[in-house]
Scaffold this active site. Structure first.
Site, PDB file in Angstrom:
ATOM      1  N   HIS A  80       0.803  -1.307  -0.019  1.00  0.00           N
ATOM      2  CA  HIS A  80       0.098   0.054  -0.123  1.00  0.00           C
ATOM      3  C   HIS A  80       0.805   1.146   0.083  1.00  0.00           C
ATOM      4  O   HIS A  80       2.012   1.141   0.513  1.00  0.00           O
ATOM      5  CB  HIS A  80      -1.100   0.039   1.228  1.00  0.00           C
ATOM      6  CG  HIS A  80      -0.392  -0.229   2.502  1.00  0.00           C
ATOM      7  ND1 HIS A  80       0.063   1.044   3.273  1.00  0.00           N
ATOM      8  CD2 HIS A  80      -0.398  -1.075   3.584  1.00  0.00           C
ATOM      9  CE1 HIS A  80       0.479   0.839   4.471  1.00  0.00           C
ATOM     10  NE2 HIS A  80       0.447  -0.463   4.575  1.00  0.00           N
ATOM     11  N   ASP A  82      -0.134   4.209   0.969  1.00  0.00           N
ATOM     12  CA  ASP A  82      -0.453   5.303   2.162  1.00  0.00           C
ATOM     13  C   ASP A  82       0.033   5.179   3.258  1.00  0.00           C
ATOM     14  O   ASP A  82       0.633   3.946   3.658  1.00  0.00           O
ATOM     15  CB  ASP A  82      -1.973   5.353   2.202  1.00  0.00           C
ATOM     16  CG  ASP A  82      -2.737   4.101   2.545  1.00  0.00           C
ATOM     17  OD1 ASP A  82      -2.277   3.004   2.022  1.00  0.00           O
ATOM     18  OD2 ASP A  82      -3.470   3.942   3.502  1.00  0.00           O
ATOM     19  N   ASP A 112       6.243   0.472   7.211  1.00  0.00           N
ATOM     20  CA  ASP A 112       4.662   0.242   6.898  1.00  0.00           C
ATOM     21  C   ASP A 112       4.191   1.258   6.088  1.00  0.00           C
ATOM     22  O   ASP A 112       3.725   2.230   6.276  1.00  0.00           O
ATOM     23  CB  ASP A 112       3.781   0.364   8.390  1.00  0.00           C
ATOM     24  CG  ASP A 112       2.390  -0.019   7.967  1.00  0.00           C
ATOM     25  OD1 ASP A 112       2.195  -0.791   7.026  1.00  0.00           O
ATOM     26  OD2 ASP A 112       1.628   0.130   8.938  1.00  0.00           O
ATOM     27  N   GLU A 144      -5.170   1.892   2.022  1.00  0.00           N
ATOM     28  CA  GLU A 144      -5.176   0.709   2.986  1.00  0.00           C
ATOM     29  C   GLU A 144      -5.248   0.998   4.606  1.00  0.00           C
ATOM     30  O   GLU A 144      -6.048   0.132   5.230  1.00  0.00           O
ATOM     31  CB  GLU A 144      -3.909  -0.177   2.868  1.00  0.00           C
ATOM     32  CG  GLU A 144      -3.963  -1.537   3.496  1.00  0.00           C
ATOM     33  CD  GLU A 144      -3.447  -1.642   4.830  1.00  0.00           C
ATOM     34  OE1 GLU A 144      -3.811  -2.677   5.620  1.00  0.00           O
ATOM     35  OE2 GLU A 144      -2.841  -0.704   5.502  1.00  0.00           O
ATOM     36  N   GLU A 145      -4.687   2.175   5.135  1.00  0.00           N
ATOM     37  CA  GLU A 145      -4.653   2.598   6.397  1.00  0.00           C
ATOM     38  C   GLU A 145      -6.093   2.980   6.931  1.00  0.00           C
ATOM     39  O   GLU A 145      -6.260   3.365   7.981  1.00  0.00           O
ATOM     40  CB  GLU A 145      -3.616   3.424   6.812  1.00  0.00           C
ATOM     41  CG  GLU A 145      -2.185   2.926   6.423  1.00  0.00           C
ATOM     42  CD  GLU A 145      -1.784   1.813   7.551  1.00  0.00           C
ATOM     43  OE1 GLU A 145      -2.592   1.580   8.085  1.00  0.00           O
ATOM     44  OE2 GLU A 145      -0.687   1.523   7.463  1.00  0.00           O
ATOM     45  N   GLU A 169       3.578  -6.577   3.916  1.00  0.00           N
ATOM     46  CA  GLU A 169       3.385  -5.711   5.115  1.00  0.00           C
ATOM     47  C   GLU A 169       4.582  -6.139   6.232  1.00  0.00           C
ATOM     48  O   GLU A 169       5.084  -7.276   6.033  1.00  0.00           O
ATOM     49  CB  GLU A 169       1.976  -6.143   5.867  1.00  0.00           C
ATOM     50  CG  GLU A 169       0.875  -5.581   5.257  1.00  0.00           C
ATOM     51  CD  GLU A 169       0.500  -4.084   5.349  1.00  0.00           C
ATOM     52  OE1 GLU A 169       1.432  -3.620   6.080  1.00  0.00           O
ATOM     53  OE2 GLU A 169      -0.606  -3.586   5.036  1.00  0.00           O
ATOM     54  N   HIS A 356       3.039   2.487  12.703  1.00  0.00           N
ATOM     55  CA  HIS A 356       2.034   3.401  13.291  1.00  0.00           C
ATOM     56  C   HIS A 356       2.853   4.045  14.622  1.00  0.00           C
ATOM     57  O   HIS A 356       2.059   4.519  15.637  1.00  0.00           O
ATOM     58  CB  HIS A 356       0.820   2.547  13.835  1.00  0.00           C
ATOM     59  CG  HIS A 356       0.116   2.085  12.591  1.00  0.00           C
ATOM     60  ND1 HIS A 356      -1.210   1.577  12.738  1.00  0.00           N
ATOM     61  CD2 HIS A 356       0.471   1.849  11.268  1.00  0.00           C
ATOM     62  CE1 HIS A 356      -1.466   1.061  11.309  1.00  0.00           C
ATOM     63  NE2 HIS A 356      -0.229   1.067  10.669  1.00  0.00           N
TER      64      HIS A 356
END
Ligand SMILES: [Zn+2]
Length: 389
Positions: A80, A82, A112, A144-145, A169, A356
């Site tokens: 992903h 984003d 990530d 995705e997030e 991931e 994150h």
């Protein structure tokens, strides 16, 4: 001869410097086209056929499908584009500037998962002038997030098609064959406010919410008795009452109350069926409490994912990495790719523990091993064209 493209670290630096936060809050949400354009340029310079697919209903968001070679089988390497939002004041360095220290690359999206793309491109580079018997597809998705709108649009379009898919991931290069799903809903109770000295003047949304919470907790108990999967660290489905807002004054009957919860289903449980059951359990509370109860989704949810432990790709990834396939607690785009018929695993560089978080990083020692694993997968499924069909 393919055109020269930047080296791995330069690509990583450029991707980190191109902000692409996705967020359900419009204040944070950004376009991902900066990242998509860079990937498209590099991959087309390498000889891939590229296709940028705008995500319907989401202006400024696109997916990218880049394909080398042709054939009915092949391998998708998916990531992903984003990232989540960040609190730059908590970072030691600028989250949008790649910073190299302690044998790590720091930056928002290093693990990530923007870091996966330069690694996948590095692995692909070796094969660009070789005759592939099956296609190699690099897939870059949007959102995705937040809403997973990118993966949903691809599933809707039935693209891309291949035999195998690896989603990069951060799993510390361990193959993942199963994860829980997630749904997040809000329960809104509407009663009637009134003076607290006479209960007949109103209908308390707070008291009705007490009934709602009791129902949700008994529902959780039943689900946990019914479903168990011991490969997960938390082996049962979970339901968390996350936040509640209601009322304004002790001497006023509460007219409105809202509760948000999440539910993480195990493979084999359907989000639609869960929502239906919750609706059936809560609706009968309306009449006795004299209130209206609505349940709405905060986002559509991510289905649980489970591949066979003995699938061709799971077994191959276990052999290449020396790690047994595992289950994880976080959701990914895997159910959407698997839904298009691909033997799918999640496996990528870096650790989810760094995702994150402020000072997100990718360790140098994750890079070459991941390039090596991907090269071997490309060799097996694209160059030699094993389909195992
Ligand atoms: Zn991710």
């Amino acid at each position: 001869m393919p055109a020269a493209i930047p080296d791995l670290v330069t690509m990583l630096r450029e991707l980190i410097a191109s902000p692409s936060i996705s967020c359900s809050s419009a204040d944070w949400d950004q376009s991902n086209l900066g990242v998509i354009t860079k990937l498209e340029t590099w991959l087309s310079d390498l000889g891939f056929r590229t296709e940028v697919m705008p995500v319907p209903g989401h202006p400024g968001k696109s997916n990218l499908i880049a394909t080398l070679g042709m054939g009915p089988g092949g391998l998708v390497l998916s990531g992903h584009t984003d990232t989540v939002p960040c609190n730059s004041e908590l970072w030691k360095s600028d989250p949008f500037r790649l910073d190299e220290r302690d044998n790590r690359f720091y930056g928002l999206g290093t693990c990530d998962m923007k870091g996966f793309f330069p690694i996948a491109i590095e692995a692909a580079r070796r094969f660009v002038d070789q005759p592939l018997r099956q296609p190699l597809i690099i897939l870059a998705t949007a959102d995705e997030e937040s809403s997973m709108s990118g993966a949903r649009a691809l599933a809707e379009a039935g693209r891309p098609k291949a035999r195998y898919a690896v989603i990069g991931e951060p799993t510390s290069i361990k193959p993942i064959y199963m994860h829980k799903g997630i749904m997040m809903d809000v329960v809104r109770v509407t009663g009637r406010s009134g003076h607290s000295s006479d209960p007949s003047l109103g209908a308390s949304a707070l008291e009705a919410m007490h009934g709602v919470m009791g129902e949700l907790i008994s529902f959780r108990r039943e689900l946990q008795q019914q479903y168990r999967q011991s490969d997960f660290t938390v082996s049962v489905p979970t339901l968390n009452l996350g936040c509640i807002h209601g009322g304004d004054n002790p001497n006023r009957i509460c007219g409105r109350c809202e509760l948000e919860f999440d539910l993480r289903p195990l493979p084999g449980m359907s989000i639609d069926v869960l929502r239906e059951s919750i609706h059936k359990r809560l609706a009968p509370l309306q009449q006795p409490y004299g209130v209206k109860i609505d349940v709405d989704e905060l986002f559509p949810g991510i289905p649980p994912f489970q591949n066979s432990r003995t699938s061709e790709l799971v077994r191959t990834a276990e052999q290449l990495t020396g790690h047994q396939a595992e289950a994880v607690a976080f959701g990914t785009e895997a159910p959407f790719l698997q839904g298009m018929g691909m033997d799918t695993i999640v496996m990528g560089p870096g650790s989810i523990a760094q995702a994150h978080q402020p000072d997100e990083y990718l360790s140098h020692d994750q890079i070459n091993p991941m390039v090596g694993v991907l090269e071997q997968l490309i060799q097996k499924y694209c160059l030699h064209g094993t389909t195992d069909a």
